[in-house]
Design a protein around this motif. Structure first.
Motif, PDB file in Angstrom:
ATOM      1  N   TYR A   1     -34.347  -5.122 -36.701  1.00 27.88           N
ATOM      2  CA  TYR A   1     -34.381  -4.188 -35.363  1.00 27.88           C
ATOM      3  C   TYR A   1     -34.119  -2.777 -35.871  1.00 27.88           C
ATOM      4  CZ  TYR A   1     -34.003  -8.549 -32.364  1.00 27.88           C
ATOM      5  OH  TYR A   1     -34.188  -9.686 -32.128  1.00 27.88           O
ATOM      6  N   PRO A   2     -35.092  -1.663 -35.762  1.00 27.98           N
ATOM      7  CA  PRO A   2     -34.975  -0.351 -36.099  1.00 27.98           C
ATOM      8  C   PRO A   2     -33.947   0.411 -35.160  1.00 27.98           C
ATOM      9  CG  PRO A   2     -36.981  -0.592 -35.425  1.00 27.98           C
ATOM     10  CD  PRO A   2     -36.415  -2.044 -35.287  1.00 27.98           C
ATOM     11  N   ASN A   3     -33.731  -0.241 -33.984  1.00 29.47           N
ATOM     12  CA  ASN A   3     -32.698   0.523 -32.967  1.00 29.47           C
ATOM     13  C   ASN A   3     -31.621   0.353 -32.899  1.00 29.47           C
ATOM     14  OD1 ASN A   3     -33.382  -2.274 -32.233  1.00 29.47           O
ATOM     15  ND2 ASN A   3     -32.487  -1.713 -30.184  1.00 29.47           N
ATOM     16  N   VAL A   4     -30.979  -0.586 -33.926  1.00 33.37           N
ATOM     17  CA  VAL A   4     -29.729  -1.005 -34.312  1.00 33.37           C
ATOM     18  C   VAL A   4     -29.016  -0.265 -35.570  1.00 33.37           C
ATOM     19  CG1 VAL A   4     -28.232  -2.925 -34.523  1.00 33.37           C
ATOM     20  CG2 VAL A   4     -30.161  -3.254 -33.460  1.00 33.37           C
ATOM     21  N   GLU A   5     -27.945   0.424 -35.224  1.00 32.32           N
ATOM     22  CA  GLU A   5     -27.042   0.942 -36.423  1.00 32.32           C
ATOM     23  C   GLU A   5     -25.890   0.262 -36.704  1.00 32.32           C
ATOM     24  OE1 GLU A   5     -25.113   5.065 -37.320  1.00 32.32           O
ATOM     25  OE2 GLU A   5     -26.321   5.144 -35.764  1.00 32.32           O
ATOM     26  N   PHE A   6     -25.372  -0.057 -37.947  1.00 35.51           N
ATOM     27  CA  PHE A   6     -24.192  -0.699 -38.103  1.00 35.51           C
ATOM     28  C   PHE A   6     -23.284   0.304 -38.528  1.00 35.51           C
ATOM     29  CE2 PHE A   6     -20.907  -2.978 -40.877  1.00 35.51           C
ATOM     30  CZ  PHE A   6     -20.532  -3.762 -39.930  1.00 35.51           C
ATOM     31  N   VAL A   7     -22.189   0.560 -37.942  1.00 35.07           N
ATOM     32  CA  VAL A   7     -21.395   1.711 -38.067  1.00 35.07           C
ATOM     33  C   VAL A   7     -20.300   1.373 -38.917  1.00 35.07           C
ATOM     34  CG1 VAL A   7     -19.593   3.408 -37.113  1.00 35.07           C
ATOM     35  CG2 VAL A   7     -21.847   2.806 -35.892  1.00 35.07           C
ATOM     36  N   GLY A   8     -19.752   0.118 -38.950  1.00 34.77           N
ATOM     37  CA  GLY A   8     -18.729  -0.595 -39.663  1.00 34.77           C
ATOM     38  C   GLY A   8     -17.225  -0.266 -38.837  1.00 34.77           C
ATOM     39  N   GLU A   9     -16.104  -0.591 -39.329  1.00 38.76           N
ATOM     40  CA  GLU A   9     -15.049  -0.510 -38.649  1.00 38.76           C
ATOM     41  C   GLU A   9     -14.848   0.830 -38.531  1.00 38.76           C
ATOM     42  OE1 GLU A   9     -10.827  -3.043 -39.365  1.00 38.76           O
ATOM     43  OE2 GLU A   9     -12.303  -3.059 -40.873  1.00 38.76           O
ATOM     44  N   ILE A  10     -14.131   1.267 -37.340  1.00 41.21           N
ATOM     45  CA  ILE A  10     -13.675   2.517 -36.833  1.00 41.21           C
ATOM     46  C   ILE A  10     -12.241   2.624 -36.397  1.00 41.21           C
ATOM     47  CG2 ILE A  10     -15.993   3.214 -36.441  1.00 41.21           C
ATOM     48  CD1 ILE A  10     -15.295   2.646 -33.276  1.00 41.21           C
ATOM     49  N   ASP A  11     -11.693   3.726 -36.569  1.00 40.98           N
ATOM     50  CA  ASP A  11     -10.088   3.839 -36.235  1.00 40.98           C
ATOM     51  C   ASP A  11     -10.277   4.430 -34.639  1.00 40.98           C
ATOM     52  OD1 ASP A  11     -10.824   7.016 -36.120  1.00 40.98           O
ATOM     53  OD2 ASP A  11     -10.041   6.949 -38.227  1.00 40.98           O
TER      54      ASP A  11
ATOM     55  N   MET B   1     -33.329   0.010 -25.972  1.00 39.46           N
ATOM     56  CA  MET B   1     -32.193   1.033 -26.229  1.00 39.46           C
ATOM     57  C   MET B   1     -31.686   0.986 -27.397  1.00 39.46           C
ATOM     58  SD  MET B   1     -31.034   2.706 -23.199  1.00 39.46           S
ATOM     59  CE  MET B   1     -29.232   2.658 -23.186  1.00 39.46           C
ATOM     60  N   PRO B   2     -31.294   2.130 -27.917  1.00 44.66           N
ATOM     61  CA  PRO B   2     -30.600   1.751 -29.288  1.00 44.66           C
ATOM     62  C   PRO B   2     -29.088   1.260 -29.079  1.00 44.66           C
ATOM     63  CG  PRO B   2     -31.323   4.235 -28.642  1.00 44.66           C
ATOM     64  CD  PRO B   2     -31.336   3.395 -27.386  1.00 44.66           C
ATOM     65  N   LEU B   3     -28.619   0.529 -30.281  1.00 46.15           N
ATOM     66  CA  LEU B   3     -27.403  -0.101 -30.102  1.00 46.15           C
ATOM     67  C   LEU B   3     -26.677   0.266 -31.214  1.00 46.15           C
ATOM     68  CD1 LEU B   3     -25.649  -2.375 -29.267  1.00 46.15           C
ATOM     69  CD2 LEU B   3     -26.979  -3.857 -30.610  1.00 46.15           C
ATOM     70  N   LYS B   4     -25.420   0.705 -31.117  1.00 46.23           N
ATOM     71  CA  LYS B   4     -24.634   0.938 -32.258  1.00 46.23           C
ATOM     72  C   LYS B   4     -23.410  -0.103 -32.386  1.00 46.23           C
ATOM     73  CE  LYS B   4     -25.099   6.056 -32.244  1.00 46.23           C
ATOM     74  NZ  LYS B   4     -24.282   7.507 -32.178  1.00 46.23           N
TER      75      LYS B   4
ATOM     76  N   ILE C   1     -30.559  -8.299 -26.789  1.00 39.42           N
ATOM     77  CA  ILE C   1     -30.391  -7.540 -25.449  1.00 39.42           C
ATOM     78  C   ILE C   1     -30.966  -6.086 -25.821  1.00 39.42           C
ATOM     79  CG2 ILE C   1     -28.839  -6.385 -23.577  1.00 39.42           C
ATOM     80  CD1 ILE C   1     -27.130  -9.122 -24.458  1.00 39.42           C
ATOM     81  N   ALA C   2     -30.602  -5.233 -26.577  1.00 34.16           N
ATOM     82  CA  ALA C   2     -30.826  -3.971 -26.859  1.00 34.16           C
ATOM     83  C   ALA C   2     -32.208  -3.766 -27.186  1.00 34.16           C
ATOM     84  CB  ALA C   2     -29.794  -3.350 -28.083  1.00 34.16           C
ATOM     85  N   ALA C   3     -32.737  -4.608 -28.097  1.00 33.71           N
ATOM     86  CA  ALA C   3     -34.329  -4.765 -28.494  1.00 33.71           C
ATOM     87  C   ALA C   3     -34.996  -4.767 -27.295  1.00 33.71           C
ATOM     88  CB  ALA C   3     -34.514  -5.515 -29.580  1.00 33.71           C
TER      89      ALA C   3
ATOM     90  N   TYR D   1     -26.985   5.422 -25.651  1.00 34.48           N
ATOM     91  CA  TYR D   1     -27.078   4.220 -26.550  1.00 34.48           C
ATOM     92  C   TYR D   1     -26.014   3.014 -26.062  1.00 34.48           C
ATOM     93  CZ  TYR D   1     -22.638   6.159 -28.629  1.00 34.48           C
ATOM     94  OH  TYR D   1     -21.532   6.614 -28.601  1.00 34.48           O
ATOM     95  N   LEU D   2     -26.264   1.843 -26.444  1.00 34.40           N
ATOM     96  CA  LEU D   2     -25.438   0.831 -26.159  1.00 34.40           C
ATOM     97  C   LEU D   2     -24.476   0.451 -27.146  1.00 34.40           C
ATOM     98  CD1 LEU D   2     -27.943  -1.657 -24.735  1.00 34.40           C
ATOM     99  CD2 LEU D   2     -26.539  -0.200 -23.445  1.00 34.40           C
ATOM    100  N   ALA D   3     -23.370  -0.011 -26.761  1.00 33.84           N
ATOM    101  CA  ALA D   3     -22.048  -0.302 -28.058  1.00 33.84           C
ATOM    102  C   ALA D   3     -21.823  -1.500 -28.032  1.00 33.84           C
ATOM    103  CB  ALA D   3     -21.042   0.923 -27.548  1.00 33.84           C
TER     104      ALA D   3
END
Length: 369
Positions: free
Chosen positions: A225-235, A198-201, A192-194, A173-175
């Motif tokens: 875009y179904p290939n995009v996942e929003f993860v949110g803020e990460i540590d 490629m999947p995008l996180k 770009i991902a679409a 996946y792309l980040a």
């Protein structure tokens, strides 16, 4: 050497989630202590450090719902610094310009690293008024809009080599990591991902000032875009997994990025970077080795298809050669010792950069072995 590090109070040191400046202050502080220096850190009370901590507010201001105005807390911190200034050989400020009026009497024992953009129209007159304050840039490109000022050098950011471990294989996946804002390019990343298939996180924080941009521009595209996942803020722990598993980090910026800490975080994991050619990108990314530098969305799509040709071990070696905390700390110590000797670097050279800039922060290196 007795050194004061003065950090922003917006995030803890190190930050719990997002916070590039505070993260760099933490890395530098801990490395200075490791080398035997007597370091005092002025920061929020929830900071974690092996230095002496002067708690200038109980908790980081961004995560404190009762802190409506951040300026009073920073002014109170700077008053504490002023009262203790004679205790230190060097005082290293990371709070933009708030301290300029109060350090005139001891300015020759200070270093101010400018972590943000310097092309805003209101800044030129301010820096011209305080053109004697010793400054450090985090890239050479960051200096371009500035009037003649007292540059001591350019010091690129650095990370502890083991904080983001190398990952030899990606997960396909792309980040996108950082902040949801127009200048960071989340819309471009999704496009770009679409188009590349490629999947995008997306792992990012959303500041209050960018809430309307999120709801009007970004969130509708997430639904599209179904290939995009929003993860949110990460540590930090999640970041190692997030960046290390990515085939590439997308860095489609639309502003004069002064450095781009996330790019070297990705490199530490062995993850190459696909970045728009803006700001400091050509200084940080070794094109064809640690990433691919492109001019826009169309070129970025082609770069996604070529990214497999970059070897992840070489990406990691590029990081180890240029962007470790040991190198960053040594560069700052060289500047501190010059202040301690009460000497100054030449103000500018013929190309408009500090004459010592190449010695302190070398440009993109030769092809890595």
């Amino acid at each position: 050497m007795k050194i004061a590090q003065i950090a922003p109070l917006t995030e803890s040191v190190p930050p719990k989630f997002y916070g590039g400046t505070e993260r760099i202050v933490s890395y530098l502080t801990e490395e200075l202590v490791r080398r035997g220096h007597d370091v005092t850190l002025f920061a929020s009370g929830d900071s974690n450090t092996s230095a002496e901590l002067v708690a200038c507010c109980d908790v980081a201001l961004r995560l404190n719902p009762n802190a409506q105005n951040h300026i009073p807390y920073h002014i109170m911190m700077l008053e504490q610094v002023r009262r203790r200034a004679d205790e230190f050989d060097v005082l290293h400020f990371h709070v933009d310009v708030l301290h300029f009026p109060i350090i005139r009497e001891f300015a020759r024992r200070t270093v101010t690293t400018l972590h943000g953009r310097l092309d805003l129209p209101d800044l030129a007159q301010l820096y011209a008024m305080f053109d004697d304050i010793p400054l450090v840039s985090i890239s050479n490109d960051q200096r371009r809009p500035m009037p003649p000022v007292n540059w001591l050098g350019t010091v690129y950011h650095g990370l502890p080599p083991d904080i983001l471990p190398f990952r030899p294989k990606a997960s396909g996946y792309l980040a996108f990591l950082g902040r949801i804002s127009p200048e960071k390019g989340p819309e471009a990343a999704m496009a770009i991902a679409a188009r590349a298939g490629m999947p995008l996180k997306i792992a990012a924080k959303i500041d209050a000032v960018d809430q309307s941009f999120w709801s009007e521009k970004v969130e509708p595209q997430l639904l599209r875009y179904p290939n995009v996942e929003f993860v949110g803020e990460i540590d930090e722990r999640q970041k190692a997994e997030f960046l290390g598993g990515a085939a590439a980090l997308l860095f489609p910026i639309d502003w004069p990025e002064p450095f781009g800490l996330v790019t070297i975080e990705a490199m530490a994991c062995g993850t190459p970077v696909i970045a728009f050619n803006r700001g400091a990108v050509p200084e940080v990314i070794d094109d064809g080795v640690s990433g691919l530098i492109v001019e826009g969305v169309d070129e970025a799509i082609g770069a996604v298809r070529r990214i497999g040709g970059l070897e992840r071990p070489r990406v990691r070696r590029a990081f180890e050669r240029r962007f470790t905390v040991e190198r960053m700390c040594s560069d700052y110590l060289a500047i501190y010792r010059t202040l301690e000797r009460n000497e100054r670097f030449p103000l500018v050279s013929r190309n408009g950069f500090a004459a010592n800039a190449d010695a302190i922060a070398s440009p993109v290196s030769d092809e890595l072995a």
